[in-house]
Design an enzyme around this catalytic site. Sequence first.
Site, mmCIF file in Angstrom:
data_model
loop_
_atom_site.group_PDB
_atom_site.id
_atom_site.type_symbol
_atom_site.label_atom_id
_atom_site.label_comp_id
_atom_site.label_asym_id
_atom_site.label_seq_id
_atom_site.Cartn_x
_atom_site.Cartn_y
_atom_site.Cartn_z
ATOM 1 N N CYS A 121 107.560 63.016 -15.844
ATOM 2 C CA CYS A 121 106.755 64.229 -15.894
ATOM 3 C C CYS A 121 105.592 64.150 -14.904
ATOM 4 O O CYS A 121 105.108 63.074 -14.583
ATOM 5 C CB CYS A 121 106.221 64.436 -17.307
ATOM 6 N N HIS A 128 108.054 57.507 -18.404
ATOM 7 C CA HIS A 128 106.984 58.473 -18.645
ATOM 8 C C HIS A 128 106.057 58.589 -17.437
ATOM 9 O O HIS A 128 105.842 57.630 -16.692
ATOM 10 C CB HIS A 128 106.152 58.050 -19.855
#
Length: 316
Positions: free
Chosen positions: A142, A90
């Site tokens: 991301c 993440h």
Amino acid sequence: MEALKNRVAVLVGCNYPNTGNELHGCINDVLTMKETLVKRFGFDERNIEVLTDAPNSSKMPTGANIKQALAKMVDGAKTGDVLYFHYSGHGTRIPSKKHGHPFHHEEAIVPCDFNLITDLDFRQLVNRLAKGASLTILSDSCHSGGLIDKEKEQIGPSSSQKGLTSKTGYTLTKKAIPYDSILEHLSSLSKATATDIGTYMLELFGSDASLRFQTASHALLGAIGPDEGILLSGCQADETSADMNPGVAGKAYGAFSNAVETVVREEGGLSNREVVVRARKVLQGQGFDQHPCLYCSDEKAYATFLGHPQKTEHYM
């Protein structure tokens, strides 16, 4: 034949198992990349450190452990060495306090313990490199565009975000944890009451917290001309990267990691620019709206990705 330069890698895969943030392909990404580094790029397995949050992991990918591994790699480098950091997991964005920042946020990766490692930490690592050594960072996460603070953009934003889509039948998950969710998680672990993430970071992690949260610690960390840092990001700073999970039907993986693997399998000796351009085409062909980016000096943009690949055993 010229002797091989010292090649060292740190590979980090975070799946966040049994949490609301669980991903499925990140550990697979770095294990596949380890095989590629050995068979395709001449790395010695003894010079590759792998950190994952698999149940049997010997070293968890906490913020402190990741930074310790990176520091060891960077501080031990000599002129001509090729260093590589691959992160799959993440990412998040922190509200920026810098006036005029294009996205009003700073970029960070999210270790398994939420001790964020920010763009400023990566800038400090690049600044510490021995002259003539290179550090390539591939971040399949991301908001990863710009993850080395002040690194020059070579391939950057080209279109607005349209959403996370794919032509495959896989289940896709965004590799991002929103800032508010990060803040909520940290506050649940802390005795402090604050709206500033730095307060929680310093209370929970102390000196292991990112430089971004240390008082007046980043005044001298600006980039000064071309440097030896190279960032291949899975997407633009305002986009998301995809984790692809076929369930019981096959093997999960990160879309960007898989695209890079596909590109370097097809042809060796590609420049950093060519790897990113071709990875973009692979993702476009698969129906993704994420756009990998490249940040580095002009010279490094045309340098060969991880040095010239060695002719070794047949690569499967």
